[in-house]
Motif scaffolding. Sequence first.
Motif, short mmCIF file in Angstrom:
data_model
loop_
_atom_site.label_atom_id
_atom_site.label_comp_id
_atom_site.label_asym_id
_atom_site.label_seq_id
_atom_site.Cartn_x
_atom_site.Cartn_y
_atom_site.Cartn_z
N THR A 1 7.42 1.67 3.72
CA THR A 1 6.13 1.18 3.25
C THR A 1 6.12 -0.32 3.49
O THR A 1 7.09 -1.03 3.21
N VAL B 1 6.72 -2.24 -2.36
CA VAL B 1 6.85 -1.75 -0.98
C VAL B 1 8.29 -1.99 -0.52
O VAL B 1 9.04 -2.76 -1.13
N ARG C 1 3.95 -4.11 3.42
CA ARG C 1 2.86 -4.99 3.01
C ARG C 1 2.73 -6.09 4.05
O ARG C 1 3.70 -6.80 4.34
#
Length: 708
Positions: free
Chosen positions: A401, A376, A403
């Motif tokens: 992205t 990510v 996490r």
Amino acid sequence: MERTKIGIVGTGSIAEIHAEVISNDPALELVAVADISAASAAAFAKRWGAKHTFSDAAELAKSGLIGAAHILTPPDSHAALAALFLEHKIPTFTEKPVGTTSVDLALLEKAVASSGTLLGVNQNSLFHPAFQKLLSAIKGGSLGTVQSIQCHYAAPLRQLESGQFGHWMFARPINILLEQAVHPLAQIQLLAGEFKSVQAMIAPSVEIADGKAFFPTTLLSLQSKKVASQLHYSVGATYPRWEISVLCSDGTASADIINNRAQISGRSKWLEASDQFVTGRAAGKQTRRQARANFLEYAASMIGLRGRSDAFYLGMKGSIENFYVGLSDPSKLLAPFSFGKSLVDTCLQASAVMEQQSGKASSKKTVKTQKARDAVDVTILGGTGFIGRYVVERCVADGMTVRVVARNLQNLPAIFSHKNVDLISADLRNAESASSAVAGSKKVINLAHGGGGDSADAILKAMLGSAEAVVAGCKAAGVARLIHIGSIAGLYLGSGSDVITADTQPDPQPEKRADYARAKAYTDKRMLDLIGDGLEIVILRPAIVVGKGTPAAHSGMGVFNNDQHCLGWSNGTNALPFVLASDVADAIASSLSAPDISGKCYNLCGDVRWSSLEYFKALRNATGRPFTYHAQSPRYITAIENLKILIKRIAGKKQKFHSIRDFNSRAMFAQFDCSAEKNALNWSPVSDPAIFTAQAIDIHAPEKAGKT
């Protein structure tokens, strides 16, 4: 006299009260502790003198060491654990609720019947001193027979205001009833008898997560064999109230649970006009006498002339003692399994109405099940908290992205269901676990301070240990940059002539600071020492963060004994370093890619710097509530706090005196210059007072705060 040997299962905060009561009772002895965390069990056992520890409750049940078990684990596990000990014919005392489902109740009903062993439930509200006075008056017979009961229960709910919806009470509609409403329901049931019918009127719900309905207000009409009762129950209230009133054939009895006062009223022999004077005078006398007694008992407890006398402790003490009286005479046990079962049945009936009213909305899932990505753009540790939510929104808006790593992933806002967001749970106190959590990410934001503890050293060890574990995990996983989120609490802010900049070092005298500030100062210093092995570290220190998710009663301005009155850190006229949560998120997101900032420490203060008095004026205007700031000086606060400590030390309690340095720093007299932060991070915090007001103040207005 042989003492009853007791085993405790679960070492959370409520277990501390059980252990304290047990240790003060010469007839009881705590000999064993069980917890799924062996370390927690060992620490608890050492603290309370228990000789045996277990990480498996089944092993404790089979050990033959105990004559009674206390089940003090999370509610969903009560029934299974109680049944386990009953199977071994060990009398069992469980925290409320005794179960959470009809399946739980059936399991326990069978276990109690087959074992012939006593199962008691901790309904400590039955032993609250004010309720006991009410109960005694009714049992005395001078008021006649009970005709009807009214109870008004309104309680603040910190988790609701701050958006901490991962707590068990938010998981299902029934849970909040089992967590909160069960207390007044137990009192009503003891007075009226088992309820034969239950009708519920549910106020409109509020949405606490992505389609998740929560019902803060309920009106229950309860009919027992002879008595009609009503409970008006509300959580998230701004003014706490818990009063139960009993109308009898020849008088009334009421109990104010919050203020620990009971009021008993009957007829006198006089004509109406004289009767009003006599009974009114008697009512005032009752109130004065009880208020004086409560204060004197508190004072005597504070200086060590007597043991704990607060109503909560006395209620817990009475409930535990009653269970052990019930071992020899079950008829004297006020809350056996049958009593607890009836309460859960009542909550199940009320929650059925909630389920119908919530419809499809409450059935939406808020925890993602998709497979997490191997790599990510950024990992956010502690990303489900207040600031974390803003940071996730900003990162997603930037197309990253993300996490998110957190302990609890339940009931999250819609942003956490975004396709760019992965959710995982991990223990960040362990370097190996931290490494696994951040693997595949070159950039990490650490919002998980991990600083809990019951002493200064414990807080420092937890905060520093967690930070070091994260750094070690990042280095092992090949992370390139770690953004560590600290706090300006670690700086010294007590001099009005000082200008705080990005070059200002943590407080050089941390030992003169309060536990949290001390730990922050040491942790910031340590973080900079750990730079290397390919890892860049940047420290960001948010100031007084405001915005949706923070309470109106912000501790940055003073101590709130309740959410209306603030005992200020200063006279309230100095400018304070407020910053919007959205501005903090912008700075954090910018720090992920800003060049040449490794080893830097940046203070995040906004450009709208009101005084405490200005903040409270705006808050009053927006909410219509009488919020009040009470000006104090750090010198005065230090003197008062140290006088309290002196009294405790005379009574034999070991406590450290406060330094005026700490209270000067809390007042935040220093000025902030954030030009370096703005340049390095290309950061432009809100400077328009109208925008600041909309995001920091207006969100507390009833129509904006989701009040019903």
